[in-house]
Design a protein around this motif. Structure first.
Motif, mmCIF file in Angstrom:
data_model
loop_
_atom_site.group_PDB
_atom_site.id
_atom_site.type_symbol
_atom_site.label_atom_id
_atom_site.label_comp_id
_atom_site.label_asym_id
_atom_site.label_seq_id
_atom_site.Cartn_x
_atom_site.Cartn_y
_atom_site.Cartn_z
ATOM 1 N N CYS A 1 -5.405 5.293 5.481
ATOM 2 C CA CYS A 1 -4.824 4.911 6.831
ATOM 3 C C CYS A 1 -5.718 5.391 7.897
ATOM 4 O O CYS A 1 -5.967 4.866 8.919
ATOM 5 C CB CYS A 1 -3.409 5.469 7.221
ATOM 6 S SG CYS A 1 -2.314 4.255 6.307
ATOM 7 N N VAL B 1 -2.380 -0.684 6.852
ATOM 8 C CA VAL B 1 -1.819 0.580 7.546
ATOM 9 C C VAL B 1 -0.337 0.522 7.509
ATOM 10 O O VAL B 1 0.268 1.435 7.028
ATOM 11 C CB VAL B 1 -2.320 0.690 8.903
ATOM 12 C CG1 VAL B 1 -1.801 1.995 9.523
ATOM 13 C CG2 VAL B 1 -3.923 1.247 8.619
ATOM 14 N N CYS C 1 4.381 3.634 11.710
ATOM 15 C CA CYS C 1 3.307 3.330 12.547
ATOM 16 C C CYS C 1 3.540 2.889 13.872
ATOM 17 O O CYS C 1 4.554 2.339 14.024
ATOM 18 C CB CYS C 1 2.338 2.456 11.845
ATOM 19 S SG CYS C 1 2.717 0.994 11.737
#
Length: 163
Positions: free
Chosen positions: A79, A139, A146
């Protein structure tokens, strides 16, 4: 709040790869926070260059190793690489830096990549033949959380992992 220098706190001193620090010119390393309390923060700035993606990944790996966090190490590094690559390719304007910040809180690790470029990240639908356009989807799939924070100048893209 008590400031910590690298090497203070429980356990052996934290060491960072000389190769990672040498490969990034004009970088700074900031350590602040407190052990056994709320959080520990490490941050480093990188120039807008493709070599900085590898250096950012190495910085994250070295920090996680220093903190003794081996679980999901590959996911966190992946990530960080994707977010750093986006900062280099789409975020940071020419001649400007981007920064990578890790925050260790009780029960989670937060990785933030901040740049001074305009606009927010866009999730694209990549065609099967395309070689780009899958980073943010990756990601979003790998990280526990996130998001994006719009700043006065630029933005911060962050991922969080339960640790």
């Amino acid at each position: 709040m008590r400031r910590l220098d690298a090497g203070q706190g429980p356990g052996p001193p934290c060491r960072f790869s000389r190769k990672a620090l040498r490969s990034v010119r004009h970088s700074e390393l900031r350590v602040e926070g407190w052990w056994g309390g709320v959080s520990v923060v490490r941050q480093q700035r990188f120039p807008r260059a493709r070599a900085s993606v590898r250096a950012a990944r190495q910085f994250v790996g070295d920090t996680l190793a220093c903190w003794g966090l081996g679980e999901r190490w590959d996911d966190m590094r992946l990530c960080a690489s994707e977010l750093a690559a986006n900062a280099v390719l789409h975020g940071a304007p020419p001649g400007r830096d981007f920064s990578v910040r890790l925050v260790r809180e009780p029960g989670r690790v937060l990785i933030e990549v901040r740049d001074s470029g305009p606009g927010l990240p866009v999730f694209r639908c990549a065609s099967p033949a395309s070689t780009t356009g899958r980073g943010l989807w990756l990601v979003r799939t790998v990280a526990d959380e996130c998001g994006v924070s719009d700043e006065a100048v630029g933005k911060t893209v962050w991922v969080a992992f339960v640790a």
